[in-house]
Design an enzyme around this catalytic site. Structure first.
Site, PDB file in Angstrom:
ATOM      1  N   ASP A  33       0.868  -1.169   0.000  1.00  0.00           N
ATOM      2  CA  ASP A  33       0.000   0.000   0.000  1.00  0.00           C
ATOM      3  C   ASP A  33       0.913   1.229   0.000  1.00  0.00           C
ATOM      4  O   ASP A  33       2.000   1.196   0.580  1.00  0.00           O
ATOM      5  CB  ASP A  33      -0.887  -0.013   1.247  1.00  0.00           C
ATOM      6  CG  ASP A  33      -1.706   1.255   1.371  1.00  0.00           C
ATOM      7  OD1 ASP A  33      -2.467   1.549   0.448  1.00  0.00           O
ATOM      8  OD2 ASP A  33      -1.563   1.947   2.400  1.00  0.00           O
TER       9      ASP A  33
ATOM     10  N   ASP B 221      -1.354  -0.523   6.260  1.00  0.00           N
ATOM     11  CA  ASP B 221      -1.495  -0.005   7.620  1.00  0.00           C
ATOM     12  C   ASP B 221      -2.881   0.532   7.939  1.00  0.00           C
ATOM     13  O   ASP B 221      -3.141   0.922   9.080  1.00  0.00           O
ATOM     14  CB  ASP B 221      -0.475   1.114   7.871  1.00  0.00           C
ATOM     15  CG  ASP B 221      -0.867   2.416   7.174  1.00  0.00           C
ATOM     16  OD1 ASP B 221      -1.491   2.336   6.092  1.00  0.00           O
ATOM     17  OD2 ASP B 221      -0.556   3.492   7.705  1.00  0.00           O
TER      18      ASP B 221
ATOM     19  N   ASP C 135      -7.077  -1.464   4.243  1.00  0.00           N
ATOM     20  CA  ASP C 135      -6.139  -2.511   3.819  1.00  0.00           C
ATOM     21  C   ASP C 135      -6.525  -3.876   4.372  1.00  0.00           C
ATOM     22  O   ASP C 135      -6.006  -4.900   3.908  1.00  0.00           O
ATOM     23  CB  ASP C 135      -4.709  -2.183   4.276  1.00  0.00           C
ATOM     24  CG  ASP C 135      -4.175  -0.916   3.637  1.00  0.00           C
ATOM     25  OD1 ASP C 135      -4.500  -0.673   2.466  1.00  0.00           O
ATOM     26  OD2 ASP C 135      -3.445  -0.177   4.315  1.00  0.00           O
TER      27      ASP C 135
END
Length: 642
Positions: free
Chosen positions: A334, A530, A534
């Protein structure tokens, strides 16, 4: 309050195993080195077998009651075969016995299991020491009065006062004041972290500077420290696929051991050998078939590996994940908060001719310090000195800020705000367009009708991200960037860190589908993220890796947690996993080859024609030597470079 009954119990179990080993060793030495009557050997061997070895005998009985054959059954088979054969020989006044073999077997198996417990407890002790850093008392503010109470009595919602140098008693958030916090014990980050109102505080870290007030948000077993301990404990007690395979092999080897003993005795009896010769070969075959090395092969490696990971602030939740990381060939990152810092940061300062960058930033921060907008916060953080006083500061929604500094009117905002006040940016317009094309947010600074400069703001790339991607590439792993940002912004970040494959403009609910797409391509994937959005992707991936500074939801959905929030730790985790799996394979291969060769040798298949007989005592010594080799090989993981 954070109790550690599991740690206390582990310490008691290790102490008990250690005590049994030393007693067994003291009683076994004279059995091995002195020549004594059988009845005296019986006196010495009996407590070794029935008390020192009772942990395995009781385990064997429990396993048989549940109709399962495990390593305890295998150990009990070898010990009791040698012991009862010796008792029989003593009863019939035969001049030979195998009490020393039974005692040696118990002694060395106890030693192997003590070493395993010691490896596991080394990590547990380190984590308990971490828990012990939580102060025993806290300064509680109630009804405007400050009182000192035991930390165990703090509840969620309580207001606590922290003075410089105080250890933070529980997890919470800062509600009044600013300070620097030393979080090195939790994250491994040596530099103090600046905290302002609303920021998270972690129990066990140290309030390094200001006197502040915090509100408790997590106490007892819910705190970060308590969860770290629980995670590592669960990982050490879980079983990897290879360990489950070893357990299945143990069931087969019980049958093999007993069958080998019966067949060996029958074959030598039929061939005309004496009763003592046939019995010696049979007992040797059963004793040497007890592969305690097989039982120690993987749990010792797991204990050492999870401890080494925790030492480097890498928390692996279970043995399946520890083994699974070694198979990963594609890592999906990410962008925001993982590859990047996760908050806006000043990246470019472009002043007009005759204006210094320091003066431009100082003037901008005078207005920015009066706003909580993320871009204003970024400018304030980038200014190394205290902001100048500003008056008549107004927030123009969607455009920026206006105010007065040292008697001059100042504008901080977008091009539209300059246009509203008919200020021509001149050459700064081209600078702003260039920064915007690179994915920067652009803020103009103007005073008294003149544009003074442009400030570029972006979510800055972490300083370790490029090296982390390069490290993964060297391990044969492909990195992919996954982001909800525009394609231009995502590709800019990807180029900066060396990632060539980018999925941009991905909505949160689509992230898991992109992971599934890679899996359909045959890729074993790990997802690193995080945020709350996600979590589905972390769960979809073969291995979910959460950045430690992320949300609780992300951490709960992941199998691995990187407490330092450093993408470089992804490669460290891969190396740790591969080193662990390598040790497991070595240990299991050794245990398998050992049994394939040892049983026929003990049964006299190869060397009896030369007049060579493998006594049960030597079989016990070889068996224990194999276990010590496996344990030592696993412990050598402590020196692995990850």
């Amino acid at each position: 309050m954070m109790h550690d009954h599991g740690g206390d119990m582990a310490a008691q179990m290790e102490a008990d195993m250690r005590r049994r080993f030393w007693i067994a060793l003291v009683l076994t030495i004279p059995l091995v080195v002195l020549h004594m009557p059988s009845w005296l050997q019986l006196v010495l061997a009996t407590p070794v077998v029935w008390w020192c070895g009772s942990v395995f005998l009781v385990g064997a009985v429990t396993a048989l009651r549940t109709r399962s054959l495990d390593m305890d059954v295998l150990i009990a088979t070898g010990v009791l075969t040698a012991y009862f054969a010796s008792v029989y020989l003593t009863v019939i006044h035969y001049p030979a016995s195998y009490y020393d073999a039974a005692a040696m077997l118990v002694t060395f198996v106890l030693f192997g299991h003590w070493m395993l417990m010691k490896s596991q407890r080394g990590t547990t002790d380190a984590l308990r020491a971490l828990l012990a850093l939580v102060p025993p008392t806290a300064r509680l503010i109630r009804n405007g009065q400050e009182t000192t109470v035991p930390t165990a009595e703090v509840v969620v919602g309580d207001l606590l006062r922290l003075l410089p140098g105080d250890k933070i008693p529980v997890d919470g958030s800062l509600v009044d004041g600013t300070t620097d916090v030393d979080e090195s014990l939790i994250t491994g980050e040596s530099r103090p972290v600046h905290k302002t109102t609303g920021d998270t505080l972690v129990g066990g870290s140290i309030n390094a500077s200001g006197a502040v007030t915090m509100r408790a948000t997590k106490v007892g077993s819910d705190t970060v420290l308590a969860q770290i301990t629980a995670l590592v404990s669960r990982a050490q007690n879980s079983k990897s696929p290879r360990q489950r395979l070893a357990d299945k092999a143990a069931a087969v080897l019980v049958v093999v051991a007993i069958g080998a003993g019966i067949l060996t005795f029958a074959a030598w009896t039929i061939s005309g050998a004496t009763f003592l010769t046939a019995l010696t070969f049979a007992v040797s075959a059963v004793v040497i078939a007890c592969p305690d090395a097989l039982g120690l092969a993987t749990p010792t490696a797991i204990a050492v590996s999870t401890g080494l990971g925790a030492k480097h602030n890498i928390l692996i939740k279970n043995a399946d994940a520890l083994e699974g990381v070694s198979r990963v060939r594609t890592v999906v990152f990410d962008k925001t908060g993982t590859i990047t810092e996760g908050h806006p940061t000043v990246t470019d300062i472009s002043p007009a001719p005759g204006v210094s960058a320091e003066d431009l930033l100082r003037l901008a921060s005078a207005l920015a310090s009066q706003s909580t907008h993320p871009l204003s916060v970024a400018i304030t953080r980038a200014t190394p000195v205290a902001p100048q006083p500003a008056s008549q500061v107004q927030n123009i929604p969607g455009l920026g800020l206006t105010g007065r500094v040292n008697g001059s009117s100042v504008i901080l905002g977008s091009l539209a705000l300059l246009d509203r006040d008919r200020i021509d940016p001149g050459p700064l317009r081209a600078v702003a367009e260039r920064l915007a094309s690179q994915g920067r947010s652009v803020t103009y600074v103007a005073t008294d009708g003149h544009a003074l400069g442009v400030i570029g703001i972006a979510d800055a790339v972490r300083s370790t991200s490029a090296a982390a991607i390069s490290d993964l590439t060297s391990l044969g792993i492909t990195s992919v960037l996954l982001s909800g940002d525009t394609t231009a912004t995502a590709e800019r970040v990807a180029r900066a860190v060396g990632i060539t494959r980018v999925f941009a403009e991905v909505r949160p609910e689509q992230k898991a589908e992109y992971i599934a797409r890679l899996q359909r391509e045959g890729q074993v994937t790990a997802m690193v993220g995080d945020g709350v959005n996600d979590a589905p992707a972390l769960a979809q991936a073969d291995i979910g890796i959460a950045i430690g500074a992320g949300t609780d939801v992300a951490i709960q959905a992941a199998e691995v947690v990187l407490m330092k929030s450093d993408p470089a730790d992804v490669a460290h985790t891969v190396r740790l996993s591969r080193a662990t799996v390598r040790k497991m394979k070595q240990n299991l291969a050794w245990a398998a080859v050992y049994n394939v060769l040892a049983i026929p040798i003990a049964a006299g298949v190869f060397f009896h024609s030369l007049g060579w007989v493998l006594p049960p005592q030597v079989s016990a010594l070889l068996m224990s030597g194999s276990s010590i080799f496996v344990a030592t090989n696993a412990v050598s993981l402590r020196f692995a470079r990850i």
